[in-house]
Design a protein around this motif. Sequence first.
Motif, PDB file in Angstrom:
ATOM      1  N   UNK A   2     -69.442  -6.260  11.121  1.00  0.00           N
ATOM      2  CA  UNK A   2     -68.833  -5.653  12.301  1.00  0.00           C
ATOM      3  C   UNK A   2     -67.501  -6.337  12.587  1.00  0.00           C
ATOM      4  N   UNK A   3     -66.466  -5.525  12.741  1.00  0.00           N
ATOM      5  CA  UNK A   3     -65.163  -6.047  13.130  1.00  0.00           C
ATOM      6  C   UNK A   3     -64.658  -5.274  14.339  1.00  0.00           C
ATOM      7  N   UNK A  20     -54.827  -1.496  26.656  1.00  0.00           N
ATOM      8  CA  UNK A  20     -55.367  -2.121  25.455  1.00  0.00           C
ATOM      9  C   UNK A  20     -56.232  -1.140  24.667  1.00  0.00           C
ATOM     10  N   UNK A  21     -56.299  -1.376  23.355  1.00  0.00           N
ATOM     11  CA  UNK A  21     -57.176  -0.603  22.494  1.00  0.00           C
ATOM     12  C   UNK A  21     -57.956  -1.560  21.604  1.00  0.00           C
ATOM     13  N   UNK A  22     -59.020  -1.044  21.032  1.00  0.00           N
ATOM     14  CA  UNK A  22     -59.882  -1.849  20.160  1.00  0.00           C
ATOM     15  C   UNK A  22     -60.321  -0.982  18.993  1.00  0.00           C
ATOM     16  N   UNK A  23     -59.929  -1.383  17.801  1.00  0.00           N
ATOM     17  CA  UNK A  23     -60.324  -0.659  16.598  1.00  0.00           C
ATOM     18  C   UNK A  23     -61.582  -1.302  16.025  1.00  0.00           C
ATOM     19  N   UNK A  24     -62.593  -0.478  15.798  1.00  0.00           N
ATOM     20  CA  UNK A  24     -63.875  -0.966  15.300  1.00  0.00           C
ATOM     21  C   UNK A  24     -64.085  -0.557  13.845  1.00  0.00           C
ATOM     22  N   UNK A  25     -64.801  -1.384  13.114  1.00  0.00           N
ATOM     23  CA  UNK A  25     -65.159  -1.063  11.739  1.00  0.00           C
ATOM     24  C   UNK A  25     -66.441  -1.797  11.376  1.00  0.00           C
ATOM     25  N   UNK A  26     -67.076  -1.347  10.304  1.00  0.00           N
ATOM     26  CA  UNK A  26     -68.291  -2.007   9.831  1.00  0.00           C
ATOM     27  C   UNK A  26     -69.573  -1.485  10.437  1.00  0.00           C
ATOM     28  N   UNK A  27     -69.473  -0.455  11.290  1.00  0.00           N
ATOM     29  CA  UNK A  27     -70.664   0.161  11.861  1.00  0.00           C
ATOM     30  C   UNK A  27     -70.306   1.577  12.301  1.00  0.00           C
ATOM     31  N   UNK A  28     -71.328   2.350  12.613  1.00  0.00           N
ATOM     32  CA  UNK A  28     -71.124   3.755  13.007  1.00  0.00           C
ATOM     33  C   UNK A  28     -70.704   3.813  14.471  1.00  0.00           C
TER      34      UNK A  28
END
Length: 115
Positions: A2-3, A20-28
């Motif tokens: 998870x990132x 602000x924004x938050x980019x997620x990766x490594x999960x659905x």
Amino acid sequence: DVQLQASGGGLVQPGDSLRPSCVASGFAFSNYYMSWVRRAPGKEQEWVSSIFADGSSTFYADSVKGRFTISRDNAKSTLYLQMNSLKPEDTGVYYCTQDPEKGPWGQGTQVTVSS
């Protein structure tokens, strides 16, 4: 893994806005309830806002209600926090997370509100 990569903070004056924004990766991402929390020096972590996986419901701490708006773009795996009428007490590092209690919280973004 998870990132969670938050960005978009900055140094602003009272009354200004930030998004602000938050980019997620490594999960659905589209399957997860997501939240913003913040940490200020000398203070405990504070939950700020949360949003359902489909964006249909949002929740806010009393301290930010009416000033902040949480949103998400599931196609971009990105969480946002529109912050208006900023106050000095909004200063802190802002993190996005799947679970405000257990994390992970990833890399936060510094928001400083000062005249």
